[in-house]
Design a protein around this motif. Structure first.
Motif, short mmCIF file in Angstrom:
data_model
loop_
_atom_site.label_atom_id
_atom_site.label_comp_id
_atom_site.label_asym_id
_atom_site.label_seq_id
_atom_site.Cartn_x
_atom_site.Cartn_y
_atom_site.Cartn_z
N PRO A 39 0.81 -1.22 0.00
CA PRO A 39 0.00 0.00 0.00
C PRO A 39 0.85 1.28 0.00
O PRO A 39 0.45 2.29 -0.55
CB PRO A 39 -0.82 -0.11 1.30
N LYS A 43 0.76 5.31 -1.72
CA LYS A 43 0.80 6.44 -0.79
C LYS A 43 1.99 7.34 -1.16
O LYS A 43 1.89 8.57 -1.16
CB LYS A 43 0.91 5.95 0.65
N THR A 132 8.26 -5.38 8.60
CA THR A 132 7.39 -4.61 9.50
C THR A 132 6.81 -5.54 10.56
O THR A 132 6.80 -5.21 11.76
CB THR A 132 6.25 -3.94 8.70
N ASN A 151 -5.08 -6.77 14.33
CA ASN A 151 -6.20 -6.19 13.58
C ASN A 151 -5.70 -5.87 12.17
O ASN A 151 -4.78 -5.07 12.01
CB ASN A 151 -6.67 -4.91 14.28
N THR A 154 -5.24 -10.36 7.93
CA THR A 154 -5.29 -11.08 6.64
C THR A 154 -4.45 -10.42 5.55
O THR A 154 -4.31 -10.97 4.47
CB THR A 154 -6.76 -11.17 6.17
N GLY A 155 -3.89 -9.24 5.79
CA GLY A 155 -3.10 -8.56 4.77
C GLY A 155 -1.64 -8.99 4.81
O GLY A 155 -1.26 -9.93 5.52
N GLY A 156 -0.82 -8.29 4.03
CA GLY A 156 0.58 -8.67 3.92
C GLY A 156 1.33 -8.63 5.24
O GLY A 156 1.99 -9.59 5.63
N VAL A 157 1.23 -7.53 5.96
CA VAL A 157 1.92 -7.41 7.26
C VAL A 157 1.30 -8.38 8.26
O VAL A 157 2.00 -9.10 8.99
CB VAL A 157 1.83 -5.97 7.82
N PHE A 195 -14.30 -9.66 11.36
CA PHE A 195 -14.41 -8.19 11.54
C PHE A 195 -15.52 -7.59 10.69
O PHE A 195 -15.91 -6.46 10.88
CB PHE A 195 -13.07 -7.51 11.25
N LEU A 218 -3.21 -2.67 12.32
CA LEU A 218 -2.74 -2.39 10.96
C LEU A 218 -3.82 -1.72 10.13
O LEU A 218 -3.71 -1.61 8.92
CB LEU A 218 -2.34 -3.72 10.29
N THR A 241 0.72 0.80 12.76
CA THR A 241 1.60 1.09 11.60
C THR A 241 1.10 2.32 10.85
O THR A 241 1.68 2.70 9.84
CB THR A 241 1.62 -0.08 10.60
N LEU A 242 0.02 2.93 11.32
CA LEU A 242 -0.58 4.04 10.58
C LEU A 242 -0.64 5.31 11.40
O LEU A 242 -1.47 6.19 11.15
CB LEU A 242 -1.98 3.62 10.11
N LEU A 260 4.84 2.51 14.76
CA LEU A 260 6.04 1.94 14.16
C LEU A 260 6.28 2.55 12.79
O LEU A 260 5.37 2.59 11.96
CB LEU A 260 5.90 0.42 14.01
N ASN A 262 8.69 1.65 9.97
CA ASN A 262 9.58 0.51 9.76
C ASN A 262 10.86 0.85 9.02
O ASN A 262 10.85 1.65 8.10
CB ASN A 262 8.84 -0.57 8.97
N HIS A 305 -10.26 -5.83 -1.66
CA HIS A 305 -9.71 -6.68 -0.61
C HIS A 305 -8.29 -7.13 -0.92
O HIS A 305 -7.90 -7.28 -2.05
CB HIS A 305 -10.59 -7.91 -0.45
N SER A 306 -7.55 -7.37 0.14
CA SER A 306 -6.20 -7.89 0.00
C SER A 306 -6.09 -9.08 0.95
O SER A 306 -6.13 -8.92 2.16
CB SER A 306 -5.21 -6.80 0.38
N1 NAP Z 1 4.50 2.37 9.28
C1 NAP Z 1 5.14 1.53 8.48
O1 NAP Z 1 6.35 1.52 8.43
C2 NAP Z 1 4.32 0.58 7.64
C3 NAP Z 1 4.93 -0.54 7.08
C4 NAP Z 1 4.13 -1.44 6.38
C5 NAP Z 1 2.76 -1.20 6.21
N2 NAP Z 1 2.22 -0.07 6.74
C6 NAP Z 1 0.78 0.20 6.59
O2 NAP Z 1 0.08 -0.78 7.37
C7 NAP Z 1 -1.13 -1.11 6.74
C8 NAP Z 1 -1.22 -2.62 6.53
O3 NAP Z 1 -0.26 -3.00 5.55
P1 NAP Z 1 -0.48 -4.30 4.66
O4 NAP Z 1 0.64 -4.34 3.69
O5 NAP Z 1 -0.71 -5.47 5.53
O6 NAP Z 1 -1.86 -3.91 3.90
P2 NAP Z 1 -2.88 -4.88 3.18
O7 NAP Z 1 -2.14 -6.03 2.58
O8 NAP Z 1 -3.73 -4.02 2.33
O9 NAP Z 1 -3.75 -5.49 4.38
C9 NAP Z 1 -4.72 -4.82 5.10
C10 NAP Z 1 -5.66 -5.89 5.65
O10 NAP Z 1 -6.55 -5.30 6.60
C11 NAP Z 1 -7.83 -5.88 6.40
N3 NAP Z 1 -8.87 -4.98 6.90
C12 NAP Z 1 -9.44 -3.93 6.28
N4 NAP Z 1 -10.36 -3.34 7.08
C13 NAP Z 1 -10.35 -4.04 8.22
C14 NAP Z 1 -11.07 -3.90 9.45
N5 NAP Z 1 -11.95 -2.95 9.63
N6 NAP Z 1 -10.79 -4.78 10.42
C15 NAP Z 1 -9.87 -5.75 10.26
N7 NAP Z 1 -9.17 -5.94 9.13
C16 NAP Z 1 -9.40 -5.08 8.12
C17 NAP Z 1 -7.91 -6.07 4.93
O11 NAP Z 1 -8.90 -7.04 4.63
P3 NAP Z 1 -9.86 -6.85 3.36
O12 NAP Z 1 -8.96 -6.60 2.21
O13 NAP Z 1 -10.61 -8.12 3.31
O14 NAP Z 1 -10.72 -5.65 3.65
C18 NAP Z 1 -6.51 -6.52 4.56
O15 NAP Z 1 -6.40 -7.93 4.61
C19 NAP Z 1 -1.16 -0.34 5.41
O16 NAP Z 1 -1.96 0.82 5.54
C20 NAP Z 1 0.29 0.04 5.18
O17 NAP Z 1 0.45 1.22 4.41
C21 NAP Z 1 2.96 0.84 7.44
#
Ligand code: NAP
Length: 314
Positions: A39, A43, A132, A151, A154-157, A195, A218, A241-242, A260, A262, A305-306
């Protein structure tokens, strides 16, 4: 070389023909085979860092990638031509990134070799998400018996965080839609919460009335608006992470809050590759796409979705 790039902040990504970068002193030129999508890629293209650093346009999107060292600059000692390497390649000041045939990296930057048995698709999916997750689990001092809610599991992190926390012996509560629930349990979660239907707070407190130790969030993205702290015991840890945590406000209610930001190190990348190669860290590749499909896929990923990682086969 082919690349997917933007012409300005917020512009639509386009497939372009751009000059390949060159490896300067201390740098390596990598012929990328696979790029991993995160993501943060859109951004950054939208201008997340515009106030802190200059950007060069057209700017190639993407950070994560895996490929083969094609050339080494003067003085490089960690890598040689032909090494399989993976890591983070985003350089917004030069307009360079990983959605391209070639990328450059500082030999001491976030790049590492990876074992022959590890697929390029997995290597490209690991750098940002799994580093991360690793740093989240370390920062929150998860140990055997720690009860942690993830929370966004299911996503990448989240998928890496579930596994790394479970590997440490934690009791992992993962949020997941019903389609992903079994997979979360397979990765090591102890419980899942839907969720999309259930009240996450109520569900956690029903099974853990005294509160839990850690929340890894997350999903929540508004600073200070962190309702999930309601599931924590006194002294519990909330990490985002946000940028959602307001550490001072949380300290006032006896919660340790942190955000965090990262950083992946070469040492951490080498460790993650070893864990993945040894089967202790699995990567779920949701979609494999071609570079020319990347602009449309990014548009889709922004809103849908991811359930794992999407990677670009170059
Ligand atoms: N600060 C840092 O250094 C850093 C580093 C890495 C990532 N991040 C941020 O952290 C976030 C997560 O990263 P990611 O790569 O894991 O993103 P991602 O792959 O898009 O995963 C996000 C997950 O959250 C789920 N989700 C959405 N709404 C939800 C809710 N209300 N309750 C529970 N789960 C929900 C999504 O499911 P569905 O798709 O089924 O809705 C998806 O599986 C991103 O915003 C990213 O930019 C920040």
């Amino acid at each position: 070389m082919r690349a997917v790039a933007v012409r300005d902040f917020g512009a639509e990504p386009e497939l372009m023909e751009l000059p390949a970068p060159e490896a300067g002193p201390g740098e390596i030129l990598v012929r990328l085979r696979v790029a991993g999508i995160n993501p943060f890629d859109w951004k950054a293209a939208d201008g997340a860092m515009r106030d802190s650093v200059d950007h060069h346009f057209p700017m190639i999107m993407g950070s994560d990638g895996a490929g083969v060292v094609e050339r080494v600059g003067a003085g490089v000692s960690r890598f040689k031509v032909g090494d399989a390497v993976y890591g983070q390649f985003m350089r917004v000041q030069q307009g360079l990134g990983s959605y391209a045939d070639y990328a450059v990296a500082d030999e001491h930057g976030p790049v590492a070799k990876f074992p022959e048995g590890l697929p390029y698709t997995w290597a490209a999916a690991l750098p940002t998400a799994s580093s991360t997750a690793y740093n989240l689990v370390e920062t929150t001092k998860i140990e055997p018996g720690t009860v942690v809610l993830i929370n966004g599991a299911t996503g990448g992190v989240g998928q890496s965080a579930v596994q790394l926390a479970a590997n440490k012996g934690a009791h992992v509560i993962a949020t997941a839609d019903p389609d992903m629930s079994d997979y979360m349990l397979e990765l090591g979660a102890t419980e899942t919460i839907d969720f999309t239907r259930d009240s996450v707070i109520q569900d956690v407190l029903e099974s853990h009335p005294g509160g839990i130790d850690v929340v890894i969030d997350l999903v929540t993205h508004t600073r200070g608006d962190t309702p999930l702290v309601a599931v924590l015991r006194r002294g519990g840890i909330y990490i985002s992470t946000l940028g959602a945590a307001d550490p001072d406000a949380l300290a006032a209610i006896d919660i340790q809050g942190a955000n965090l930001y990262n950083r992946a190190t070469p040492e951490l990348l080498a460790l993650l590759a070893e864990l993945a190669d040894g089967g202790r860290l699995k990567v779920h590749i949701d979609h494999e796409i071609r570079l020319d499909d990347a602009p449309a896929t990014i548009t889709t990923l922004r809103t849908t979705h991811s359930n794992g990682k999407t990677v670009i086969i170059l």
